[in-house]
Design a protein around this motif. Structure first.
Motif, PDB file in Angstrom:
ATOM      1  N   ARG A 124      93.885  72.816 -38.768  1.00 39.17           N
ATOM      2  CA  ARG A 124      93.392  72.520 -40.056  1.00 39.17           C
ATOM      3  C   ARG A 124      92.576  71.240 -40.113  1.00 39.17           C
ATOM      4  O   ARG A 124      92.815  70.279 -39.034  1.00 39.17           O
ATOM      5  N   ASN A 125      91.592  71.320 -40.961  1.00 45.75           N
ATOM      6  CA  ASN A 125      90.695  70.232 -41.054  1.00 45.75           C
ATOM      7  C   ASN A 125      91.384  69.099 -42.124  1.00 45.75           C
ATOM      8  O   ASN A 125      92.333  69.131 -42.595  1.00 45.75           O
ATOM      9  N   ARG A 126      90.464  68.089 -42.210  1.00 50.69           N
ATOM     10  CA  ARG A 126      91.074  66.693 -42.600  1.00 50.69           C
ATOM     11  C   ARG A 126      91.352  67.297 -44.285  1.00 50.69           C
ATOM     12  O   ARG A 126      92.242  66.499 -44.778  1.00 50.69           O
ATOM     13  N   LEU A 127      90.632  68.035 -44.842  1.00 49.14           N
ATOM     14  CA  LEU A 127      91.168  68.492 -46.202  1.00 49.14           C
ATOM     15  C   LEU A 127      92.518  69.022 -46.343  1.00 49.14           C
ATOM     16  O   LEU A 127      93.192  68.849 -46.985  1.00 49.14           O
ATOM     17  N   ALA A 128      92.572  70.101 -45.408  1.00 42.90           N
ATOM     18  CA  ALA A 128      93.710  70.729 -45.346  1.00 42.90           C
ATOM     19  C   ALA A 128      94.977  70.140 -45.056  1.00 42.90           C
ATOM     20  O   ALA A 128      96.018  70.329 -45.652  1.00 42.90           O
ATOM     21  N   MET A 129      94.761  69.140 -44.424  1.00 43.32           N
ATOM     22  CA  MET A 129      95.927  68.035 -43.673  1.00 43.32           C
ATOM     23  C   MET A 129      96.304  67.365 -44.817  1.00 43.32           C
ATOM     24  O   MET A 129      97.627  67.315 -44.926  1.00 43.32           O
ATOM     25  N   GLN A 130      95.486  66.888 -45.682  1.00 44.58           N
ATOM     26  CA  GLN A 130      95.617  65.775 -46.578  1.00 44.58           C
ATOM     27  C   GLN A 130      96.555  66.474 -47.774  1.00 44.58           C
ATOM     28  O   GLN A 130      97.401  66.058 -48.438  1.00 44.58           O
ATOM     29  N   SER A 131      95.938  67.723 -48.144  1.00 42.31           N
ATOM     30  CA  SER A 131      96.556  68.508 -49.139  1.00 42.31           C
ATOM     31  C   SER A 131      97.884  69.126 -48.803  1.00 42.31           C
ATOM     32  O   SER A 131      98.765  69.003 -49.743  1.00 42.31           O
ATOM     33  N   ASP A 132      98.003  69.500 -47.591  1.00 42.53           N
ATOM     34  CA  ASP A 132      99.386  69.801 -47.063  1.00 42.53           C
ATOM     35  C   ASP A 132     100.264  68.821 -47.258  1.00 42.53           C
ATOM     36  O   ASP A 132     101.588  68.789 -47.682  1.00 42.53           O
ATOM     37  N   ILE A 133      99.866  67.452 -46.800  1.00 42.15           N
ATOM     38  CA  ILE A 133     100.662  66.363 -46.930  1.00 42.15           C
ATOM     39  C   ILE A 133     101.273  66.137 -48.432  1.00 42.15           C
ATOM     40  O   ILE A 133     102.259  65.900 -48.463  1.00 42.15           O
ATOM     41  N   LEU A 134     100.242  66.186 -49.288  1.00 43.44           N
ATOM     42  CA  LEU A 134     100.664  66.064 -50.803  1.00 43.44           C
ATOM     43  C   LEU A 134     101.644  67.094 -51.034  1.00 43.44           C
ATOM     44  O   LEU A 134     102.678  66.404 -51.881  1.00 43.44           O
ATOM     45  N   GLY A 135     101.565  68.345 -50.868  1.00 42.11           N
ATOM     46  CA  GLY A 135     102.339  69.360 -51.120  1.00 42.11           C
ATOM     47  C   GLY A 135     103.888  69.063 -50.570  1.00 42.11           C
ATOM     48  O   GLY A 135     104.788  69.126 -51.312  1.00 42.11           O
ATOM     49  N   ALA A 136     103.703  68.653 -49.318  1.00 40.84           N
ATOM     50  CA  ALA A 136     104.995  68.543 -48.382  1.00 40.84           C
ATOM     51  C   ALA A 136     105.813  67.228 -49.129  1.00 40.84           C
ATOM     52  O   ALA A 136     107.114  67.297 -49.471  1.00 40.84           O
ATOM     53  N   TYR A 137     104.943  66.236 -49.364  1.00 38.98           N
ATOM     54  CA  TYR A 137     105.803  65.161 -49.996  1.00 38.98           C
ATOM     55  C   TYR A 137     106.291  65.359 -51.377  1.00 38.98           C
ATOM     56  O   TYR A 137     107.602  65.075 -51.775  1.00 38.98           O
ATOM     57  N   ALA A 138     105.508  66.083 -52.315  1.00 45.88           N
ATOM     58  CA  ALA A 138     105.898  66.512 -53.625  1.00 45.88           C
ATOM     59  C   ALA A 138     107.175  67.248 -53.437  1.00 45.88           C
ATOM     60  O   ALA A 138     107.981  67.194 -54.543  1.00 45.88           O
ATOM     61  N   HIS A 139     107.230  68.023 -52.720  1.00 48.88           N
ATOM     62  CA  HIS A 139     108.248  69.043 -52.408  1.00 48.88           C
ATOM     63  C   HIS A 139     109.795  68.190 -51.665  1.00 48.88           C
ATOM     64  O   HIS A 139     110.821  68.823 -51.460  1.00 48.88           O
ATOM     65  N   GLY A 140     109.424  66.967 -51.339  1.00 48.87           N
ATOM     66  CA  GLY A 140     110.696  66.099 -51.046  1.00 48.87           C
ATOM     67  C   GLY A 140     110.846  65.936 -49.511  1.00 48.87           C
ATOM     68  O   GLY A 140     111.706  65.360 -49.062  1.00 48.87           O
ATOM     69  N   LEU A 141     109.452  66.108 -48.635  1.00 48.36           N
ATOM     70  CA  LEU A 141     109.423  65.959 -47.203  1.00 48.36           C
ATOM     71  C   LEU A 141     109.113  64.448 -47.074  1.00 48.36           C
ATOM     72  O   LEU A 141     108.159  64.022 -47.827  1.00 48.36           O
ATOM     73  N   ARG A 142     109.806  63.986 -46.125  1.00 42.93           N
ATOM     74  CA  ARG A 142     109.452  62.380 -45.942  1.00 42.93           C
ATOM     75  C   ARG A 142     109.111  61.696 -44.630  1.00 42.93           C
ATOM     76  O   ARG A 142     108.715  60.894 -44.439  1.00 42.93           O
ATOM     77  N   ASN A 143     109.298  62.676 -43.569  1.00 40.61           N
ATOM     78  CA  ASN A 143     109.113  62.349 -42.144  1.00 40.61           C
ATOM     79  C   ASN A 143     107.992  63.341 -41.602  1.00 40.61           C
ATOM     80  O   ASN A 143     108.046  64.352 -42.081  1.00 40.61           O
ATOM     81  N   ILE A 144     107.012  62.813 -40.885  1.00 45.08           N
ATOM     82  CA  ILE A 144     105.896  63.627 -40.463  1.00 45.08           C
ATOM     83  C   ILE A 144     105.843  63.397 -38.999  1.00 45.08           C
ATOM     84  O   ILE A 144     105.696  62.187 -38.663  1.00 45.08           O
ATOM     85  N   LEU A 145     105.364  64.193 -38.006  1.00 45.73           N
ATOM     86  CA  LEU A 145     104.982  63.997 -36.737  1.00 45.73           C
ATOM     87  C   LEU A 145     103.731  64.369 -36.448  1.00 45.73           C
ATOM     88  O   LEU A 145     103.229  65.923 -36.640  1.00 45.73           O
ATOM     89  N   CYS A 146     102.784  63.718 -36.110  1.00 41.36           N
ATOM     90  CA  CYS A 146     101.366  63.861 -35.894  1.00 41.36           C
ATOM     91  C   CYS A 146     101.138  64.326 -34.332  1.00 41.36           C
ATOM     92  O   CYS A 146     101.160  63.556 -33.526  1.00 41.36           O
ATOM     93  N   LEU A 147     100.456  65.610 -34.229  1.00 42.42           N
ATOM     94  CA  LEU A 147     100.461  65.781 -32.901  1.00 42.42           C
ATOM     95  C   LEU A 147      98.870  66.530 -32.635  1.00 42.42           C
ATOM     96  O   LEU A 147      98.257  66.975 -33.681  1.00 42.42           O
ATOM     97  N   SER A 148      98.427  66.401 -31.517  1.00 43.49           N
ATOM     98  CA  SER A 148      97.299  67.251 -31.182  1.00 43.49           C
ATOM     99  C   SER A 148      97.490  68.692 -31.251  1.00 43.49           C
ATOM    100  O   SER A 148      96.591  69.425 -31.750  1.00 43.49           O
ATOM    101  N   GLY A 149      98.485  69.300 -30.671  1.00 43.20           N
ATOM    102  CA  GLY A 149      98.717  70.644 -30.440  1.00 43.20           C
ATOM    103  C   GLY A 149      98.138  71.216 -29.407  1.00 43.20           C
ATOM    104  O   GLY A 149      97.049  70.629 -28.751  1.00 43.20           O
ATOM    105  N   ASP A 150      99.094  72.208 -28.847  1.00 44.01           N
ATOM    106  CA  ASP A 150      98.679  72.816 -27.633  1.00 44.01           C
ATOM    107  C   ASP A 150      97.366  73.603 -27.871  1.00 44.01           C
ATOM    108  O   ASP A 150      97.209  74.143 -28.883  1.00 44.01           O
ATOM    109  N   HIS A 151      96.491  73.775 -26.828  1.00 39.60           N
ATOM    110  CA  HIS A 151      95.441  74.481 -27.204  1.00 39.60           C
ATOM    111  C   HIS A 151      95.678  75.872 -27.595  1.00 39.60           C
ATOM    112  O   HIS A 151      96.413  76.753 -26.948  1.00 39.60           O
ATOM    113  N   GLN A 152      94.764  76.345 -28.356  1.00 42.83           N
ATOM    114  CA  GLN A 152      94.720  77.897 -28.780  1.00 42.83           C
ATOM    115  C   GLN A 152      94.915  78.998 -27.709  1.00 42.83           C
ATOM    116  O   GLN A 152      95.420  80.018 -27.747  1.00 42.83           O
TER     117      GLN A 152
END
Lengths: 223, 307
Positions: B84-112
């Motif tokens: 996901r790009n920076r727009l999707a990341m930030q919007s997902d974080i807002l949604g996740a937080y609004a739903h009560g998620l409080r911890n997040i782990l930031c990763l590069s991710g395994d290559h596709q």
């Protein structure tokens, strides 16, 4: 320079299946240098296509012609007297050349014969390595002259990631890790400070079609 | 408190944290999540919910995290930069937080290329360190990456990963320092098998003052079989499995190999409990969730503290 590789013959045959009189146009620029689409490759491809046609019992006429460069329209003017005689043009130029050709002869179908792969260097005869993705925001200054956008599989700006594997990328033992190389080069130059600070997100410059105008010409085009 | 999450409270109170992991299902089957969550409940302080791990499509990590939360566990929402790009990341974080998620782990991710859609376009708009900084900016400044104000900023407890074993080894501590500088509150490491190297890495983190700024949880993975140990040694990039581990597994009766794997994990956990600069451990019992109660018991990390 731009590096390209010829498309598979089956794909080319499919593209020209509906046409009888075909002009194959080579390019004397980058694709000629990387042995993908210069005059020699035009002749070779036409010979191969003719073999296929006789084997497949198909009647077509395929001529060849090579211009100096297909990315400048003035080199395409010399095609004027002959172009209209053909049902279609097949071009051995890079993607830019093909588009220029299609724009110059909008009434004639133009098909690409090569896949444009990269901006790269000549590593050896017939072997070319990608070096630049034309991101429009060169960072080579702080990465020891090694491009993380092109050479890091994840395009990281704060690498290396946790997948570095004996100096290679996690995707393959045959792909060197760009950040491993960046680290070692900067270390040897005593410049590790350059990558100790957190690099902020890239301001991507390649997300819209770009036309550049060099400074001395700004008045000419913007007046 | 930065986020007020259970995990943050446990660390802040000085308890030795114990976290687990749960991979979302390859489908919309909620039952799978419930079955994997059950043995974790009460035995870990937080559960990492992986994000399309090994680049295979799975239920989205935020959605699976919500189900895990309904099961009475606190999730650690993993997010990779690959998808996901920076727009999707930030919007997902807002949604996740609004739903009560409080911890997040930031990763590069395994290559596709590793996954089941190898020709997918990898996004990698920002990298994991930049993602850490982005979430910190959202939380502490109440601003999006683009600079605009956020109406109710997401107060996330920000995590990052570290692999002390990938080369160049001497650079790894600087990468950790960059993650701390970017704003990581906690670090979960790659699976640790080479304890000698781990001690060295933690010592460097102590010497550089990093362990005063960030909570470090080494990753512990019990070996289920000799085959798994060999696979991890030779096939998983950045993994450092010393020959001693394989020899030790080979040295026991065939039926006791998995048990020996747990023994090794428990010995590691014991050492981490007293290691200066280590705030807990992250248990990655890969597709072995049902063994977590036994491992937690044998590692003497029960009962989990209530904070």
């Amino acid at each position: 320079m731009v590096k390209a590789k010829r498309k598979p013959i089956e794909e080319i045959k499919e593209a020209i299946a509906g046409y009888k009189n075909i002009l194959n146009v080579g390019c004397g620029g980058c694709v000629s240098v990387c042995l993908a689409g210069g005059q020699r490759e035009v002749n070779e491809l036409n010979a191969v296509l003719k073999l296929h046609m006789s084997k497949d019992n198909v009647q077509k006429s395929i001529d060849g012609y090579t211009v100096e460069r297909q990315c400048n329209v003035k080199f395409l003017d010399e095609l004027d007297p002959m172009a209209t005689k053909y049902d279609c043009i097949i071009s051995m130029a890079c993607g830019a050349g093909v588009q220029n050709m299609a724009e110059r002869f909008p009434g004639i179908p133009v098909f690409p014969l090569v896949n444009t792969v990269s901006i790269g260097i000549d590593r050896n005869l017939g072997m070319y390595e990608e070096k630049c993705r034309a991101c429009g925001h060169c960072v080579l200054g702080y990465t020891g002259g090694i491009c993380p956008v092109t050479r890091c599989s994840k395009g990281l700006f704060n690498g290396p990631c946790g997948g570095t594997n004996n100096g290679n990328c996690e995707i393959s033992n045959e792909v060197p890790c760009a950040w491993y190389d960046i680290y070692n080069r900067l270390k040897a130059q005593n410049r590790l400070d350059d990558i100790l600070k957190v690099q902020p997100p890239m301001e991507w410059q390649n997300q819209t079609p770009r036309t550049i105008i060099q400074e001395p010409y700004e008045n000419r085009y913007r007046a | 408190m930065k986020s007020g999450s259970n995990f943050e409270k446990i660390l802040k109170a000085g308890h030795f944290a114990f976290t687990g992991e749960l991979g979302p299902p390859r489908g919309a089957n909620i039952q799978v999540i419930k079955e994997k969550a059950a043995p974790l409940k009460g035995n870990v302080d937080m559960v990492n919910i992986t994000d399309n791990q090994t680049a295979m499509v799975r239920m989205s990590s935020w959605a699976a995290a919500m189900f895990v939360m309904q099961e009475g566990l606190e999730p650690n929402y993993q997010m990779v930069c690959r998808d996901r790009n920076r727009l999707a990341m930030q919007s997902d974080i807002l949604g996740a937080y609004a739903h009560g998620l409080r911890n997040i782990l930031c990763l590069s991710g395994d290559h596709q290329q590793f996954g089941d859609h190898p020709q997918a376009k990898g996004v990698f708009d920002i990298d994991s360190i930049q993602l850490v900084a982005t979430i910190k900016k959202m939380r502490d400044e109440g601003k999006f990456l683009g600079g605009a104000d956020i109406d109710e900023p997401p107060k996330m407890f920000i995590g990052a990963a570290a692999n002390p074993f990938a080369d160049p080894f001497e650079w790894r501590i600087h990468r950790l320092a960059k993650k701390v500088e970017a704003g990581a509150d906690f670090i979960q490491t790659q699976c640790v098998f080479n304890m000698k190297k781990m001690r060295e890495w933690i010592k460097m983190a102590n010497d550089m003052g990093l362990t005063e700024k960030v909570y470090i949880l080494p990753g512990v993975t019990p070996m289920k079989s000799i085959g798994m140990a060999k696979y991890m040694k030779s096939k998983v990039p950045g993994m450092d499995v010393p020959d001693e581990i394989i020899k030790r597994l080979q040295g026991v009766d065939k039926k006791k190999v998995a048990d020996e794997g747990i023994n090794i994990a428990c010995e590691q956990i014991e050492e981490f409990k007293t290691m200066k600069g280590v705030a807990g451990v992250h248990l990655m019992a890969i597709e072995w969730e049902h063994k977590v109660p036994e491992i937690a018991e044998r590692a003497k990390v029960l009962p989990r503290p209530q904070v």
